[in-house]
Scaffold this active site. Structure first.
Site: not given
Ligand code: ATP
Length: 335
Positions: A216, A244, A240, A133, A183
Site C-alpha cells: 500500500d 499497471d 500485476d 495465480y 504485505k
C-alpha cells in the site's frame, strides 16, 4: 547466426504492432528466423484451438517468442488468458515477469504525472508462476446460500528464491538497490517466507542496498516519488497491480513493454496492452510498446547493442506522431 523466434501476432492490434517491431529489429541488423503461429481469439473462433502441448514442445526448441496481443470480445473471458497466456507461463516455467519503467527526455516516455522533464528509471520483477495465480483453491456448496470459495497463495522457497536472486543479479548491472514489496504485516506466512528469503539472498550481494515497502505504501510512492526505486521485487498478484500503476504514471499503455523470462531458456516478450478491438485496423495503435518489448527480446538473445540502439531510436516521443506504420517507419529510419 539467425535467432529462432516464434511469432504470435494474435488478435486486434497485435499483428499490426508486431509487424512494426519486426521491421525495427530488421533495421537494427539482427537476423531472425521467424515461425508464425496463428493463435488467439480469432483462431479459437475458427476451429476451437487455443494452445496444444505439441506447440509448447515446439517452442522449447526456440530462442524466444514475440507476442502481440490475444483476445477478442466474442470469446468467453478468461479462456484465452488461461488457455494460452497462463499455460505458456506455467508450461515453459517463465518465472520472471520483468517490466521496465523509465521516463525522461532520453526515453520513449514522458511521465503522465511529473511532466516531460522528469527522469526516473526502475524495473519491477514480478514472480510469474506462483502466488494467488497458481490456481490453488476451490468451491464448497457452490450455488447455495452457504457457498464457500477459497483461493490460496502458493509460495515455495525455491520459487521465491530464484525470483529474488534474479532481481539482485539485475540490480548489480544497474544502481545496486533492491526493494522488496509485500504485505508482511498482514500476510504473515507468505510475507515471512518472502522476507526471510530476501534477506538470505541479500547476504550474497553485499554491494546491493535494500529496502522493504508494504504494497500500500508502494502505491503511494509510485505516484508520489518513483525516483526512489531501482529494482523492485514482488509476488504475482502485487506485481500485476503495481505494474499497471507503473504504466499509468510513466507514459501510458502505448509504451509499456514486458518480458516473461526463464533465464537461459525460451522466453516470451509482449507489450502490456491488449488487443484493443476498439482501434484495430484504424492505424491508431502506438507500436512503441511492442517495439520496446522487441528490444527486451534482443537483450535476452544477447544482442544488447541492437537493443540499446532501438531504445534510443524510440526517444523523443513527441517527434514520433502518425499512424502505426508511420511511427514504425520513423523508428526504423533512425536506425
Ligand atoms: P486486455 O485485458 O487484453 O489487457 P483491455 O481491454 O483491458 O485488454 P486494451 O486492449 O489494452 O485493454 O485496451 C485498453 C484501451 O487502451 C483501449 O481504449 C485501447 O484502444 C487503448 N490501447 C491499447 N493499446 C494501445 C496502443 N498500443 N496504442 C494506443 N491505444 C491503445
Amino acid at each position: 547466426m539467425a535467432h529462432q523466434i516464434g511469432i504470435v501476432g494474435g488478435d486486434g492490434i497485435g499483428p499490426e504492432v508486431i509487424a512494426q517491431g519486426l521491421k525495427v529489429i530488421d533495421a537494427a541488423g539482427v537476423e531472425l528466423n521467424a515461425v508464425h503461429y496463428d493463435l488467439g481469439g480469432n483462431r479459437y473462433a475458427r476451429d476451437g484451438l487455443v494452445l496444444t502441448d505439441e506447440i509448447v514442445d515446439e517452442w522449447r526448441g526456440l530462442d524466444a517468442i514475440y507476442l502481440g496481443a490475444v483476445g477478442t470480445p466474442d470469446v468467453p473471458p478468461g479462456l484465452i488468458e488461461r488457455g494460452l497466456l497462463l499455460k505458456m507461463r506455467f508450461d515453459l516455467d517463465l518465472y520472471i515477469n520483468l517490466r521496465p519503467f523509465s521516463c525522461g527526455p532520453d526515453t520513449a516516455n514522458s511521465s503522465t504525472v511529473f511532466g516531460p522533464d522528469a527522469e526516473f528509471d526502475f524495473v519491477v520483477i514480478r514472480e510469474n508462476t506462483e502466488g494467488a495465480y497458481a490456481g490453488e483453491g476451490g468451491f464448497l456448496r457452490k450455488h447455495t446460500a452457504h457457498e464457500i470459495a477459497t483461493q490460496g497463495s502458493v509460495n515455495t522457497h525455491i520459487g521465491v528464491q530464484r525470483c529474488v536472486h534474479f532481481a539482485f543479479e539485475l540490480a548489480m548491472e544497474r544502481r545496486k538497490h533492491v526493494t522488496l514489496v509485500h504485505k508482511t504485516n498482514v500476510l504473515n506466512f507468505a510475507g515471512d517466507l518472502w522476507e526471510r528469503t530476501f534477506n538470505t539472498v541479500a547476504e550474497e550481494f553485499p554491494q546491493v542496498t535494500t529496502t522493504y515497502n508494504h504494497v500500500d505504501a508502494a502505491c503511494i510512492y509510485f505516484v508520489d516519488d518513483p525516483f526512489r526505486y531501482d529494482v523492485i521485487v514482488t509476488d504475482n498478484l502485487f506485481g500485476d497491480i503495481l505494474t499497471d500503476l507503473g504504466g499509468a504514471v510513466s507514459g501510458g499503455i502505448g509504451f509499456a513493454a514486458s518480458a516473461n523470462i526463464h533465464p537461459g531458456m525460451v522466453s516470451m516478450f509482449e507489450p502490456v496492452h491488449g488487443s484493443a478491438p476498439d482501434i484495430a485496423g484504424s492505424g491508431k495503435a502506438n507500436p512503441t510498446a511492442a517495439i520496446l518489448s522487441g528490444a527486451l527480446m534482443l537483450d535476452h538473445l544477447g544482442e544488447h547493442q541492437a537493443a540499446e540502439r532501438i531504445r534510443a531510436a524510440c526517444s523523443n516521443p513527441e517527434t514520433l506522431k502518425g499512424s502505426t506504420k508511420e511511427i514504425g517507419d520513423m523508428i526504423a529510419a533512425r536506425l
